[in-house]
Design a protein around this motif. Structure first.
Motif, short mmCIF file in Angstrom:
data_model
loop_
_atom_site.label_atom_id
_atom_site.label_comp_id
_atom_site.label_asym_id
_atom_site.label_seq_id
_atom_site.Cartn_x
_atom_site.Cartn_y
_atom_site.Cartn_z
N ARG A 170 51.04 31.39 52.26
CA ARG A 170 49.68 31.87 52.61
C ARG A 170 49.38 32.17 53.77
NH1 ARG A 170 49.40 35.74 48.61
NH2 ARG A 170 50.20 34.71 46.60
N TYR A 249 40.24 27.01 50.84
CA TYR A 249 39.58 27.16 49.56
C TYR A 249 38.78 26.08 49.17
CZ TYR A 249 44.25 29.39 49.36
OH TYR A 249 45.41 30.21 49.52
N GLU A 252 35.25 27.26 50.38
CA GLU A 252 34.66 28.36 49.38
C GLU A 252 34.19 27.67 47.98
OE1 GLU A 252 37.05 31.82 49.53
OE2 GLU A 252 35.20 33.08 48.40
N THR A 332 41.33 29.22 45.28
CA THR A 332 39.76 28.68 45.44
C THR A 332 39.48 28.49 43.81
OG1 THR A 332 39.36 30.27 47.18
CG2 THR A 332 37.39 29.63 45.98
N ASP A 333 39.86 29.22 42.79
CA ASP A 333 39.49 28.77 41.51
C ASP A 333 39.95 27.72 41.10
OD1 ASP A 333 38.61 31.89 40.69
OD2 ASP A 333 40.51 32.10 41.75
N ARG A 349 34.56 30.78 33.66
CA ARG A 349 34.49 31.81 34.49
C ARG A 349 33.57 32.88 33.78
NH1 ARG A 349 37.55 36.24 36.51
NH2 ARG A 349 39.15 35.48 35.38
N LEU A 350 34.26 33.21 32.46
CA LEU A 350 34.20 34.38 31.81
C LEU A 350 33.36 33.85 30.42
CD1 LEU A 350 37.39 36.01 32.42
CD2 LEU A 350 35.29 36.77 33.33
N GLU A 354 34.01 38.73 27.44
CA GLU A 354 34.96 39.20 28.58
C GLU A 354 36.16 38.49 28.50
OE1 GLU A 354 34.06 40.69 31.78
OE2 GLU A 354 32.67 41.37 30.38
N ARG A 358 39.88 40.74 28.12
CA ARG A 358 41.09 40.60 29.05
C ARG A 358 42.38 40.28 28.30
NH1 ARG A 358 36.98 40.41 32.00
NH2 ARG A 358 36.86 40.39 34.50
N ARG A 362 45.81 42.29 28.21
CA ARG A 362 47.00 41.67 28.44
C ARG A 362 48.03 41.73 27.55
NH1 ARG A 362 44.57 36.42 29.47
NH2 ARG A 362 44.25 36.82 31.57
N ASP B 4 30.60 38.67 51.34
CA ASP B 4 31.85 39.24 51.57
C ASP B 4 32.15 40.28 50.79
OD1 ASP B 4 32.17 36.82 52.74
OD2 ASP B 4 33.20 35.51 51.22
N ARG B 55 40.15 40.31 52.46
CA ARG B 55 38.75 40.05 52.38
C ARG B 55 37.90 40.21 53.72
NH1 ARG B 55 38.45 34.25 49.92
NH2 ARG B 55 36.44 35.12 49.01
N LEU B 64 43.01 34.42 49.75
CA LEU B 64 43.22 34.99 48.26
C LEU B 64 41.81 35.16 47.76
CD1 LEU B 64 45.76 32.51 46.93
CD2 LEU B 64 46.23 34.99 47.19
N ILE B 65 41.75 36.40 47.19
CA ILE B 65 40.33 36.56 46.43
C ILE B 65 40.29 35.84 45.25
CG2 ILE B 65 39.12 38.74 45.03
CD1 ILE B 65 40.87 40.62 46.78
N PRO B 66 39.30 35.11 45.18
CA PRO B 66 38.96 34.48 44.09
C PRO B 66 38.72 35.45 42.61
CG PRO B 66 37.44 33.76 45.68
CD PRO B 66 37.91 35.09 45.82
N LYS B 67 39.24 34.84 41.33
CA LYS B 67 39.52 35.53 40.25
C LYS B 67 38.20 36.21 39.86
CE LYS B 67 43.56 34.20 39.49
NZ LYS B 67 44.19 32.77 39.30
N GLY B 68 38.22 37.56 39.44
CA GLY B 68 37.05 38.01 39.00
C GLY B 68 36.11 38.64 40.10
N ARG B 69 36.70 38.41 41.50
CA ARG B 69 35.75 39.00 42.70
C ARG B 69 36.26 39.90 43.45
NH1 ARG B 69 32.28 34.71 43.96
NH2 ARG B 69 31.68 34.01 42.13
N SER B 85 43.52 43.84 37.42
CA SER B 85 42.30 43.93 37.04
C SER B 85 41.74 42.81 36.15
CB SER B 85 41.87 45.21 36.62
OG SER B 85 42.44 45.65 35.15
N GLU B 87 43.10 39.78 36.24
CA GLU B 87 43.08 38.56 36.97
C GLU B 87 41.77 38.62 37.81
OE1 GLU B 87 44.69 35.66 36.78
OE2 GLU B 87 45.58 36.68 35.08
N ALA B 89 39.30 41.55 38.55
CA ALA B 89 38.11 42.42 38.50
C ALA B 89 36.98 41.90 37.70
CB ALA B 89 38.77 43.95 38.08
N GLY B 90 36.05 42.49 37.90
CA GLY B 90 34.86 42.07 37.12
C GLY B 90 33.89 43.28 36.91
N LYS B 91 32.57 43.11 36.59
CA LYS B 91 31.68 44.21 36.28
C LYS B 91 31.26 44.96 37.82
CE LYS B 91 31.63 44.74 31.94
NZ LYS B 91 32.48 45.81 31.47
#
Lengths: 623, 200
Positions: A170, A249, A252, A332-333, A349-350, A354, A358, A362, B4, B55, B64-69, B85, B87, B89-91
């Motif tokens: 990364r 990470y 954040e 980060t997650d 998270r969801l 939601e 997904r 999937r 961001d 970013r 790395l973009i955090p999940k859903g962000r 999406s 992993e 994407a979100g609203k």
């Protein structure tokens, strides 16, 4: 030279290379391997104008030894490689470490690949720093990647030890802003003066004792390093201790979890531990969460060190208690999840709705495995292997090796093993001796040209010497294609000052029982040659002249002079056959559902005509 | 900028995904923003899934973009846009998705069925706040083929509101970054035109 020092976007690899140039590196060696390739590439692109030496060595062990030699002659030296490359080099590393490095300094950069994006395994190379008792740096960002190299040279020169810098995919392969300094034209002290006593005998144990004493002093130096940053108020509820890219990470995650009293310790100098800094951090936190790529390296060291401290009341969390995974990449997650688990917070998270959306989305997904490029001659060889396997009732075992042709594992499992550089012919040299045990399968191995020179020669000698029944197929496309077309000694066309070493002559010197040169672009003759060869006893070597289409296109080849490939719809048997699209699987061949006929994507097709041979009904035509 | 802004580019190796990312990150530099761009190599030329995370922030972020962000999903291929999406994407996500499919080795060999494009777009719509599905084939036949998909899609996203880099920045970045800028800019403009038609 390179006067423009305005800030710019650089990859971690480029930044580390730039750092080496600014620090005055004079001798750079490497063997290409993802994610580390870009380091030496950047240095090579500037080496001539600065007047320094940079080379693609034949393998990482030689690279390390060559750079160590230059370091002992007083030239600042750098050796870069991927994780598995350090395994190759480790035999020398774990003994040279006991002899001091040269006056110019010696820095080793290793690029690890958590999750194994482009690697046959997942490995944390930091244990080599511990095993070799060497200092280790893990930069967290692009500027720091650059700056850490100069610091590594300082440490190396001051303490006369090689210094290891660990990057991960990364950092190596992402880009951020870096401020530059000028690069001076290098001038090395003449005459060069060689260091003396470059051996550990007769008392290697005493050399090890001395290195241990040195590493304690380096720990004290690391305590004063500004690379390590502790940001914490008194008594933090949660403190993260992160190294490498995981520092980002961690930062954040601490913003995200919505807990007020948190802190971060970013460690760049991870071996030896900066003990005072760590002790100070531990004393100010109730909970500590370790975030690092791959193994619990820092975590284990700090858990162990904490037993030396009196009145430590904080709780440790990380990979050892499964709050953070010890496999795959950290992000980060995962940092947020680890933090929330450490504090006993609920994490989601969801919401349920939601999550359901997904889940049903999937279900639509299908995989997208990697495949050979359009017109790649490796596909031809594996198509031939498939045909020969059919003719031999499946009794052909092909051991694979490292390179583009590794993709053979996804091509109808044309190869059955895939481990390390040179392992194919090594495994085959063992299997090829089992016919007296009743093995009834023919044994073969594949290797690319660069891989052959890197690691196959001892195994090939072993196969000859032990009278193994083995066929080695060398797929020689005259470039190190997988990592981006680096030059190797087997190519006819060599840069000025470098000379070709003929793969053919090496093979002939080993004197196989049967040797032939094949043309991998010619599918019919390739099938016939493999079929007739693998049935012969003794050691057989087939050198397939192969073509890398990417390299060809890079060199400006266009295919417009060859005739277009097209489908004769009347001759085509459609769905009942579909061998071209479904089995041969060239990416330039698609399928048109409405007409039930293949289509040739002309913008992808290289007009090699291999599919013309594949079609049993002469329905693919060229002209 | 206060928050961001995350752009995810999803596609298949060989589509010019990395070039797209480079153009957008250099465009962000023109605005004096702090881009961090994470590229997945290795698979990039061998037909696998390729994701580029961009970013844009006022300080250095992790790559790395955090999940859903993701704020913006640039889908260069429908199946890959869907995979991304789920992993990332979100609203809050606006997705611009090319409907030109790239079959997988398994969909070609009938080992797996490539899902219908309208089902894919529907699924992406169920995850993202807004989806613009765009068919590039006609426009690209005019300009020079699917090799120019990246410039076309860059044009398409340049009309969106809320993106911290403007159309002019992206144009300027194409001019500086790409070989053959004239053809790429002409294709960019076709993307602009088609996207404006769709968003009306």
């Amino acid at each position: 030279m390179d006067d423009d020092t305005s800030p710019r976007l650089m990859s971690g690899n480029e930044a580390m290379a730039r750092g080496a140039l600014e620090a005055g590196v004079g001798f750079c060696t490497s063997y290409p391997g993802t994610p580390s390739t870009g380091i030496a590439e950047y240095i090579m692109s500037r080496a001539e104008s600065i007047g320094i030496h940079a080379e693609w060595s034949v393998n990482e062990k030689v690279a390390l030894e060559a750079a160590a030699g230059a370091s002992w002659a007083g030239i600042p030296s750098l050796c870069s490689m991927k994780s598995l490359g350090l395994n190759v080099a480790s035999d020398s590393l774990l003994s040279m470490n006991l002899s001091e490095s040269g006056d110019g300094g010696f820095v080793i950069i290793v690029g690890d690949d958590p999750r194994g994006h482009s690697t046959s395994t997942e490995q944390d190379s930091r244990f080599y720093a511990k095993a070799a008792l060497l200092p280790l740096l893990e930069p967290s960002g692009y500027q720091e990647a650059k700056d850490s190299v100069a610091y590594a040279f300082d440490i190396s020169r001051k303490y006369k030890v090689p210094v290891i810098i660990r990057s991960t995919t990364r950092l190596s392969h992402s880009r951020g802003l870096v401020n530059l300094c000028p690069i001076d034209i290098h001038d090395f002290p003449r005459p060069l003066k060689m260091k003396e006593n470059l051996f550990n005998v007769p008392d290697p144990h005493l050399a090890r004792r001395d290195l241990r004493i040195k590493i304690r002093k380096i720990s004290e130096a690391f305590d004063k390093s500004t690379f390590n940053r502790l940001r914490v108020k008194k008594e933090a509820e949660l403190l993260t201790i992160a190294s490498g890219i995981c520092q980002k990470y961690a930062e954040e995650a601490m913003e995200e979890i919505g807990v007020e009293n948190t802190g971060t310790l970013g460690l760049v100098t991870t071996h030896p531990l900066p003990k005072k800094v760590v002790a100070k951090a531990i004393k100010r936190a109730q909970n500590i969460l370790f975030l690092e790529e791959t193994d619990p390296f820092v975590e284990d060291a700090i858990r162990s060190f904490s037993t030396e401290l009196i009145s430590v009341s904080c709780k440790f969390h990380g990979k050892q208690n499964d709050l953070v995974p010890a496999h795959g990449e950290i992000n980060t997650d995962l940092a947020i999840q680890g933090a929330q688990k450490a504090l006993g917070l609920k994490f989601s998270r969801l919401d349920e709705k939601e999550e359901k959306i997904r889940e049903s989305a999937r279900k639509l997904l299908i995989r997208r495995p990697l495949t050979f490029c359009a017109g790649c001659t490796h596909r031809n060889v594996y198509w031939a292997v498939r045909k020969v396997k059919q003719r031999l009732g499946g009794k052909l075992f092909v051991a694979g090796d490292i390179g583009c042709y590794s993709l053979g594992v996804f091509y109808d499992e044309a190869i059955s093993t895939l481990f390390s550089m040179g392992s194919g012919i090594g495994i085959a040299s063992g299997l090829g001796q089992l016919h007296s045990f009743g093995l009834d399968s023919r044994i073969a191995a594949v290797a690319g040209d660069s891989t052959f020179l890197h690691a196959c020669i001892p195994a090939l000698i072993n196969a000859k010497h032990k009278n193994a029944n083995v066929t080695l197929m060398i797929l020689d496309n005259s470039t190190t294609a997988m990592t981006g077309f680096q030059k190797h000694p087997g190519e006819e066309d060599q840069p000025e000052g470098q000379r070709m070493v003929s793969i053919e002559k090496i093979v002939q010197a080993i004197d196989p029982d049967f040797y032939a040169v094949g043309d991998a672009a010619d599918l019919s003759s390739t099938i016939a040659l493999i079929h007739s060869t693998v049935r012969k006893d003794g050691l057989n070597v087939l050198l397939f002249k192969s073509i890398c289409r990417l390299e060809e296109q890079r060199m400006g080849e266009s295919y417009t002079e060859q005739g277009r490939v097209y489908i004769d719809s009347d001759a085509c048997h459609g769905e009942s056959c579909k061998i071209c699209a479904a089995q041969f699987g060239c990416v330039a061949i698609g399928w048109h559902d409405e007409t039930a006929r293949p289509i040739i994507y002309d913008h992808v097709c290289v007009r090699c005509g291999a599919c013309v041979i594949v079609c049993p009904h002469d329905a693919i035509k060229q002209g | 900028m206060k928050e961001d802004y995350n752009i995810l580019i999803a596609g298949v190796g060989g589509q010019g995904n990395l070039v797209c990312g480079r153009v957008l990150s250099e465009a962000a530099r023109l605005k004096d923003l702090h881009p961090v761009i994470g590229e997945t190599f290795g698979a990039s030329r061998r037909g696998g899934t390729v994701l580029t995370h961009l970013r844009i922030s006022n300080h250095e972020r992790g790559p790395l973009i955090p999940k859903g962000r993701a704020n913006l999903l640039l889908g260069m291929e429908p199946l890959e846009a869907l995979r991304a999406s789920i992993e990332y994407a979100g609203k809050q996500t606006v997705a611009v998705v090319s409907t030109a499919r790239v079959e997988t080795p398994e969909s070609l060999s009938d080992a797996a069925e490539y899902p219908p494009t309208d089902k894919i777009i529907e699924a992406i719509s169920s995850i993202c706040g807004e989806v613009i599905a765009i068919d590039p084939v006609e426009a690209l036949e005019k300009s020079g083929g699917l090799r120019l998909l990246n410039s076309y899609l860059l044009g398409a996203i340049s009309v969106l509101k809320g993106v911290p880099i403007s159309k002019d920045d992206i144009r300027e970045s194409i001019r500086r970054t790409l070989q053959n800028p004239d053809l790429n800019l002409a294709t960019f403009d076709l993307g602009v035109t088609d996207a404006l038609k769709l968003s009306r």
